[in-house]
Design an enzyme around this catalytic site. Structure first.
Site, PDB file in Angstrom:
ATOM      1  N   GLN A 136       0.856  -1.199   0.000  1.00 21.16           N
ATOM      2  CA  GLN A 136       0.000   0.000   0.000  1.00 21.16           C
ATOM      3  C   GLN A 136       0.888   1.243   0.000  1.00 21.16           C
ATOM      4  O   GLN A 136       1.542   1.532   0.991  1.00 21.16           O
ATOM      5  CB  GLN A 136      -0.869  -0.062   1.261  1.00 21.16           C
ATOM      6  CG  GLN A 136      -1.786   1.098   1.484  1.00 21.16           C
ATOM      7  CD  GLN A 136      -2.604   0.886   2.767  1.00 21.16           C
ATOM      8  OE1 GLN A 136      -2.683  -0.224   3.300  1.00 21.16           O
ATOM      9  NE2 GLN A 136      -3.186   1.945   3.270  1.00 21.16           N
ATOM     10  N   GLU A 254      -9.481  -0.950   6.284  1.00 18.91           N
ATOM     11  CA  GLU A 254      -8.353  -1.166   7.200  1.00 18.91           C
ATOM     12  C   GLU A 254      -8.787  -0.977   8.652  1.00 18.91           C
ATOM     13  O   GLU A 254      -8.363  -1.703   9.545  1.00 18.91           O
ATOM     14  CB  GLU A 254      -7.204  -0.202   6.852  1.00 18.91           C
ATOM     15  CG  GLU A 254      -5.969  -0.434   7.710  1.00 18.91           C
ATOM     16  CD  GLU A 254      -4.712   0.248   7.178  1.00 18.91           C
ATOM     17  OE1 GLU A 254      -4.835   1.092   6.267  1.00 18.91           O
ATOM     18  OE2 GLU A 254      -3.623  -0.061   7.683  1.00 18.91           O
TER      19      GLU A 254
END
Ligand SMILES: Cc1cc2nc3c(=O)[nH]c(=O)nc-3n(C[C@H](O)[C@H](O)[C@H](O)COP(=O)(O)OP(=O)(O)OC[C@H]3O[C@@H](n4cnc5c(N)ncnc54)[C@H](O)[C@@H]3O)c2cc1C
Length: 386
Positions: A136, A254
């Site tokens: 990410q 997340e």
């Protein structure tokens, strides 16, 4: 009754939480001998990841990791709740989560939501099967909590983007072959309105990966340097200048779905701790309460996601509870595990790594102060601090 069947996998199960839980438990019992080698995975990181990858492939081929994903990305159907059951049962039975579990719950749902059908059909099965690892690429030297300040730039170059800039804190980038990258495509002062999400191959010419070691001793992080790296426009996720929506959906997953995984793992680690030493009953009770409270809060978020809605600002409560519970659990481990700072056996090293890593729980995915701001402003409607 909804039954899934697939010619690739033998799996046949009703797509409900209870049915999947019972069927997966039975499968774990029937396959205990095959699964035994995954109970305790130690050694160099390369070996650990190779083994986790084998576990992932085993679970994918048996069909379990295809539950909760749509057929268009090789899934067997059902909602995210089914994925939550698999991760919880795996942890409760004493197995580690496969390596890609975090990418699977943080990045992959956003790819399904935002990528073209062709791109998600190509990429998601590779991730679920353990063929691909994704990282990410959000944070930069001048943009952490304030993602709107991102300055890595993508310039329009016909069929391609030409990317220049730097990312840092990119977890497991040296072990990944793709990166979900947020870049600036708008004017320098366009803030969150001028960002775009790209799906980048890590072997792209012009991309240099420089690993660095975290305090756990693992080379977990890397800096990424982009120097006129060419990324095809077909790898754009969502609309140009719409990267903020992609980033927010990733952060929602997340703070939401990944918290569910984490609570399942923490509950298993609390049980391990009871075997490793003699923690005080009062501290165990308090830590158990925190993990269980996280489970209930996260369960609510999972149901929201399972209903097809975004996690929303309430996921910040989960993230805050996650960091509090995790730090409480591993503070207890620090006080309990014998010779935890110096012993060199694999089990103590694992405790040491988890204790050190727990410090990061109040930073990654948005620092605790930022979560408190979101809760104060967006849930409690309190005024912004001056
Ligand atoms: C273990 C770990 C893994 C990570 N993995 C990745 C990854 O894979 N990819 C990636 O892109 N990034 C990753 N990060 C980076 C992480 O997202 C950032 O560290 C985080 O967003 C904070 O940004 P920063 O470090 O720049 O700190 P800053 O944003 O500079 O914040 C410094 C301090 O100021 C506080 N602060 C900042 N703004 C405010 C405000 N508005 N109000 C009150 N307080 C504020 C913060 O809470 C913090 O305490 C990871 C970090 C860690 C620790």
């Amino acid at each position: 009754m909804t039954v899934v069947a697939s010619h690739e996998s033998e799996l046949e199960v009703e797509l409900t939480v209870d049915a999947v839980r019972a069927a997966f438990r039975a499968w774990l019992t029937d396959n205990a001998a095959t699964m035994d080698e995954f109970r305790s995975i130690t050694g160099e990181l390369d070996e650990v990841f190779a083994k986790l990858c084998t576990l992932q492939r085993l679970l994918f081929n048996a069909g379990w990791l295809r539950l909760g994903w749509p057929a268009r990305v090789s899934g067997l159907g059902g909602t995210i709740l089914l994925r939550g059951v698999i991760v919880e049962e795996l942890a409760a039975a004493g197995y580690p989560p496969p390596f890609s579990f975090t990418a699977m719950e943080v990045l992959a749902p956003a790819v399904v939501d935002h990528a073209t059908p062709e791109l998600s059909a190509e990429m998601i099965p590779r991730l679920l099967r353990g063929d691909d690892f994704w990282c990410q690429g959000f944070s930069e030297p001048g943009a952490g909590s304030d993602l709107g300040a991102i300055s890595t730039r993508a310039v329009d170059d016909g069929d391609n983007w030409r990317v220049t800039g730097q990312k840092l804190w990119t977890s497991w980038a040296s072990y990944s072959n793709r990166c979900l990258l947020i870049v600036r495509t708008g004017a320098q002062d366009s803030a969150h309105r001028g960002l775009t999400a790209l799906f980048v191959d890590m072997d792209t010419p012009g991309l240099t990966v420089r690993p660095y070691v975290s305090m756990t001793g693992d080379a977990e992080f890397a800096e990424l340097f982009f120097d006129d790296a060419i990324v095809p426009k077909s790898r754009t996720l969502g609309v140009v200048d719409g990267g903020w929506n992609v980033a927010m959906s990733i952060l929602g997953y997340e703070r939401g779905a990944a918290a569910w995984q984490r609570q399942a793992w923490m509950m298993a680690r609390l049980n391990d701790l009871l075997r490793a030493g003699k923690p005080s009953a009062r501290s165990v009770g308090e830590t158990y309460e925190m993990i269980h409270a996280l489970r209930l809060s996260s369960r609510r978020t999972m149901r929201v996601l399972g209903g097809g809605a975004p996690a929303g600002p309430a996921a910040s409560i989960d993230k805050l509870m996650l960091s509090t519970a995790e730090q409480s659990l591993f503070d207890l481990a620090l006080a309990t595990v014998p010779d935890v700072l110096f012993a060199d056996d694999a089990e103590t090293q694992n405790w040491r790594r988890d204790i050190l890593y727990s410090r990061a729980a109040s930073i990654y995915g948005g620092a605790a102060e930022v979560q408190r701001n979101i809760i104060a402003q967006r849930l409690l409607n309190l005024p912004r601090a001056r």
